[in-house]
Design a protein around this motif. Structure first.
Motif, PDB file in Angstrom:
ATOM      1  N   GLY A 163     -91.706 -45.971  -5.421  1.00 45.11           N
ATOM      2  CA  GLY A 163     -91.401 -45.695  -6.819  1.00 45.11           C
ATOM      3  C   GLY A 163     -92.608 -46.005  -7.683  1.00 45.11           C
ATOM      4  O   GLY A 163     -93.580 -46.614  -7.229  1.00 45.11           O
ATOM      5  N   ILE A 164     -92.547 -45.582  -8.949  1.00 41.44           N
ATOM      6  CA  ILE A 164     -93.648 -45.854  -9.862  1.00 41.44           C
ATOM      7  C   ILE A 164     -93.575 -47.304 -10.329  1.00 41.44           C
ATOM      8  O   ILE A 164     -92.632 -48.035 -10.008  1.00 41.44           O
ATOM      9  CB  ILE A 164     -93.635 -44.878 -11.063  1.00 41.44           C
TER      10      ILE A 164
ATOM     11  N   GLU B 194    -102.821 -40.668  -9.420  1.00 37.82           N
ATOM     12  CA  GLU B 194    -104.235 -40.644  -9.029  1.00 37.82           C
ATOM     13  C   GLU B 194    -104.486 -41.155  -7.608  1.00 37.82           C
ATOM     14  O   GLU B 194    -105.614 -41.104  -7.110  1.00 37.82           O
ATOM     15  CB  GLU B 194    -105.070 -41.487 -10.001  1.00 37.82           C
ATOM     16  N   VAL B 195    -103.447 -41.647  -6.969  1.00 38.19           N
ATOM     17  CA  VAL B 195    -103.620 -42.247  -5.633  1.00 38.19           C
ATOM     18  C   VAL B 195    -102.735 -41.514  -4.626  1.00 38.19           C
ATOM     19  O   VAL B 195    -101.511 -41.433  -4.792  1.00 38.19           O
ATOM     20  CB  VAL B 195    -103.260 -43.752  -5.645  1.00 38.19           C
TER      21      VAL B 195
ATOM     22  N   ILE C   7     -95.582 -41.713 -18.591  1.00 40.08           N
ATOM     23  CA  ILE C   7     -94.392 -42.055 -17.805  1.00 40.08           C
ATOM     24  C   ILE C   7     -93.737 -40.798 -17.239  1.00 40.08           C
ATOM     25  O   ILE C   7     -93.344 -40.767 -16.059  1.00 40.08           O
ATOM     26  CB  ILE C   7     -93.399 -42.860 -18.670  1.00 40.08           C
ATOM     27  N   LEU C   8     -93.620 -39.747 -18.037  1.00 41.71           N
ATOM     28  CA  LEU C   8     -93.037 -38.496 -17.545  1.00 41.71           C
ATOM     29  C   LEU C   8     -93.892 -37.891 -16.431  1.00 41.71           C
ATOM     30  O   LEU C   8     -93.360 -37.336 -15.456  1.00 41.71           O
ATOM     31  CB  LEU C   8     -92.892 -37.496 -18.699  1.00 41.71           C
ATOM     32  N   GLU C   9     -95.202 -38.001 -16.568  1.00 43.08           N
ATOM     33  CA  GLU C   9     -96.101 -37.517 -15.516  1.00 43.08           C
ATOM     34  C   GLU C   9     -95.863 -38.274 -14.207  1.00 43.08           C
ATOM     35  O   GLU C   9     -95.774 -37.678 -13.122  1.00 43.08           O
ATOM     36  CB  GLU C   9     -97.558 -37.684 -15.968  1.00 43.08           C
ATOM     37  N   GLU C  10     -95.763 -39.614 -14.307  1.00 45.64           N
ATOM     38  CA  GLU C  10     -95.549 -40.431 -13.109  1.00 45.64           C
ATOM     39  C   GLU C  10     -94.200 -40.140 -12.469  1.00 45.64           C
ATOM     40  O   GLU C  10     -94.085 -40.044 -11.235  1.00 45.64           O
ATOM     41  CB  GLU C  10     -95.643 -41.922 -13.475  1.00 45.64           C
TER      42      GLU C  10
END
Length: 277
Positions: A151-152, A179-180, A229-232
């Protein structure tokens, strides 16, 4: 051996540590020239008792025992009396005393204290595992884990890992960051052993802003922005769909509630929980 030396036969239907410790503590209270301890653990047949007594009757002997299986204990008492070999029952008076206080009947199952010790060490091992493989520190742990949480940031991965470790489960967790690239080992883990954690974006903004304040940073940092946050969340959702793993929304759940759902998922896939629940 000098004929006056004493042979102490320690007999148990478990490992026999209790009998040995008590015997040594008791005999230390006497001025005594010499003695030899002979240990007979895991006795589960009358024939084993008889073979031990055939040896014991040859010298100056005493039998110290911690038998909890009633049939074997009764047989040992009868045979030592018949052969005129002194015997000392360590467990029965203590068990009877507790039985009177508790108003309960003992299980009469050998080795329970050892089982409790084993359970404790399994829990310690699981906690150490959770610490070692927290936050994706070492992807080699993913294949060794009973369950993998993904999870983020701020979706309760670490608290859940530690909570489940106290249930004797080995848990690794992996943060998902756009990014990872996730470790390749993650894709070798069966999807049924992976749990995705997601959350409500507005709830996550609050949590991350509080985190930034605690660190002495500005709350408007990109880490707590709705765009980030929406991107993640979208990135994590795509990976979870690719893995085909169950997903839990933790936004309105306490750690205990999320853990309960995870444990239920494990039961459904037939995982045998080591804490007996």
């Amino acid at each position: 051996m000098n004929q006056e030396n004493l042979l102490i036969y320690l007999v148990s239907d478990s490992i026999g540590e209790t009998a040995e410790q008590v015997a040594k503590a008791a005999i230390s209270q006497f001025v005594f020239q010499d003695y030899e301890i002979r240990r007979f653990p895991f006795i589960n047949e009358k024939q084993q008792i008889m073979e031990m007594l055939e040896e014991a009757k040859q010298g100056r002997s005493v039998v110290v025992f911690t038998m909890v299986v009633q049939e074997l204990k009764d047989y040992l008492i009868e045979e030592t009396a018949r052969l005129n070999i002194p015997s000392i029952d360590i467990m029965s008076p203590v068990i009877a005393g507790f039985g009177g206080v508790l108003g309960a009947v003992p299980k009469r199952e050998p080795g329970l204290i050892r089982k409790l010790d084993e359970k404790y060490f399994k829990k310690v091992e699981a906690i150490e595992f959770a610490v070692k493989y927290d936050d994706g520190k070492d992807p080699r742990g993913l294949k060794k884990a009973d369950i993998v949480l993904i999870g983020i940031s701020r979706t309760s991965k670490t608290p859940l890992s530690m909570y489940l470790a106290h249930k004797n489960l080995k848990v690794a967790n992996v943060p998902l960051v756009p990014e990872v690239t996730p470790p390749k080992e993650l894709y070798d883990v069966p999807s049924k052993k992976i749990i995705g954690l997601t959350t409500n974006p507005m709830k996550l903004i609050e949590i991350r802003q509080e985190r930034l304040k605690a660190l002495g940073l500005k709350s408007e940092a990109n880490y707590a922005s709705i765009e980030r946050i929406l991107e993640e969340l979208e990135y994590a959702d795509n990976i979870m769909k690719r893995l085909g793993c169950p997903v839990i929304d933790v936004s309105t759940k306490a750690v205990e509630e999320s853990a309960s759902i995870i444990l239920e998922i494990l039961r459904e896939i037939g995982y045998k929980l080591t804490n007996g629940k």
